[in-house]
Enzyme design. Structure first.
Site, short mmCIF file in Angstrom:
data_model
loop_
_atom_site.label_atom_id
_atom_site.label_comp_id
_atom_site.label_asym_id
_atom_site.label_seq_id
_atom_site.Cartn_x
_atom_site.Cartn_y
_atom_site.Cartn_z
N SER A 140 0.87 -1.17 0.00
CA SER A 140 0.00 0.00 0.00
C SER A 140 0.91 1.22 0.00
O SER A 140 1.85 1.30 -0.81
CB SER A 140 -0.92 -0.05 1.22
N TYR A 154 -5.14 8.42 -5.69
CA TYR A 154 -4.14 7.48 -5.15
C TYR A 154 -4.46 7.13 -3.69
O TYR A 154 -4.48 5.96 -3.31
CB TYR A 154 -2.76 8.11 -5.29
N LYS A 158 -5.40 3.52 -2.00
CA LYS A 158 -4.54 2.92 -0.96
C LYS A 158 -5.30 2.75 0.37
O LYS A 158 -5.10 1.77 1.08
CB LYS A 158 -3.27 3.75 -0.78
#
Ligand SMILES: NC(=O)c1ccc[n+]([C@@H]2O[C@H](COP(=O)([O-])OP(=O)(O)OC[C@H]3O[C@@H](n4cnc5c(N)ncnc54)[C@H](OP(=O)(O)O)[C@@H]3O)[C@@H](O)[C@H]2O)c1
Length: 272
Positions: A140, A154, A158
């Site tokens: 991650s 993003y 994650k």
């Protein structure tokens, strides 16, 4: 730890996945590497074999967002090198920009690769990993624990990975499958070289509250964490301090981030 194990690495043709592949082949693992670009995969295979000339590295071109293709790859990989013992999910992409200018399609693209890519890989690998009582290692990011200016797609992907990984840790432990979540800070890699060409100044200033790490430190801390059988692996002392400070003093952390961002703020010039 990986001697004699069959390790599947998604995103093993570049950056972190490639660096981890080199360590694992030195430890005696049999490797299956998955990424899209066959030319990059062939070059990576050569580089990995330079670390151990008698090692086994099979390469497969596949997009992790395509579940049916991945299922075929895992079947072929297990026929060639035996049932996988370890799944190392490193494939990922990064898109950065002001939320107001990022097209809707970019959110879907990032989720498809980063989140659904990991989900698909786990779904097709799990029957093998469960049989082998193996391991799943999900890459991650510290951007999966803290919001970051410019990383709206993003961070979303994650954070989703972190939720999935923690749930699977509980669900798969009784079946003897170990699950690890790795949250690295920014480190030198082709992904960051690309990012540096276009990133917003606010993103650079906010992310680099933790100075970028070198690849060797990240890889060393990941293997240390795995050897200690840690669930959550946060490479880099400064990263661990930042995450700790954010957890215990969130309003101070936000205040410091706000100051850093406002000192560089330009903001979007156009809208979506
Ligand atoms: N670099 C950093 O600062 C940093 C920090 C924290 C976390 N991370 C995470 O660490 C992981 C690795 O990053 P990196 O910096 O090593 O990136 P990288 O050098 O760009 O490598 C990414 C790898 O993923 C593969 N990939 C991308 N999209 C794919 C897809 N749809 N299907 C299959 N393979 C795909 C790429 O190969 P192809 O393009 O040929 O498919 C490549 O092998 C990522 O998950 C990233 O989010 C990176």
């Amino acid at each position: 730890m990986f001697n004699g194990k069959h390790v599947v690495i998604t995103g093993g043709s570049s950056g972190l996945g490639l660096a981890v592949a080199k360590v694992m082949i030195r430890q005696g693992a049999r490797l299956s590497i998955i990424a899209r670009d066959m030319k990059k995969l062939e070059l990576a295979r050569k580089e990995i074999l330079n670390e151990n000339h008698t090692g086994i590295v099979n390469i497969y071109s596949a997009d992790v967002s395509k579940m049916d293709i991945l299922a075929g790859v895992f079947k072929k990989a297990s026929e060639t090198s035996g049932a996988p013992d370890v799944l190392f999910n490193s494939a990922g992409i990064l898109r950065e920009g002001y939320f107001e200018t990022i097209p809707d399609g970019t959110f879907r693209e990032v989720m498809e690769t980063n989140f659904f890519g990991i989900l698909n890989s786990i779904m097709v690998a799990l029957p093998y990993i469960k049989k082998q009582k193996g391991r799943i290692i999900n890459i991650s990011s510290v951007a999966g624990m803290l919001g970051v200016f410019g990383y709206s797609p993003y961070c979303s992907s994650k954070f989703a990975i972190n939720g999935l990984t923690e749930t699977l840790r509980f669900e798969l432990k009784p079946a003897g499958v170990r699950v690890h979540l790795v949250c690295p800070p920014e480190f030198d890699s082709p992904m960051v070289d690309e990012l540096n060409k276009t990133r917003t100044p606010e993103n650079r200033a906010h992310v680099q509250t933790i100075p970028p790490y070198d690849m060797d430190t990240i890889v060393r801390d990941i293997f240390r964490g795995l050897m200690k059988d840690r669930y959550l692996i946060i490479p880099g002392l400064q990263t661990r301090i930042t995450v700790w400070a954010n957890r215990h003093f969130p309003s101070i952390s936000r205040f410091v981030s706000d100051r850093i961002i406002s000192s560089t703020y330009i903001g979007p010039k156009t809208e979506r």
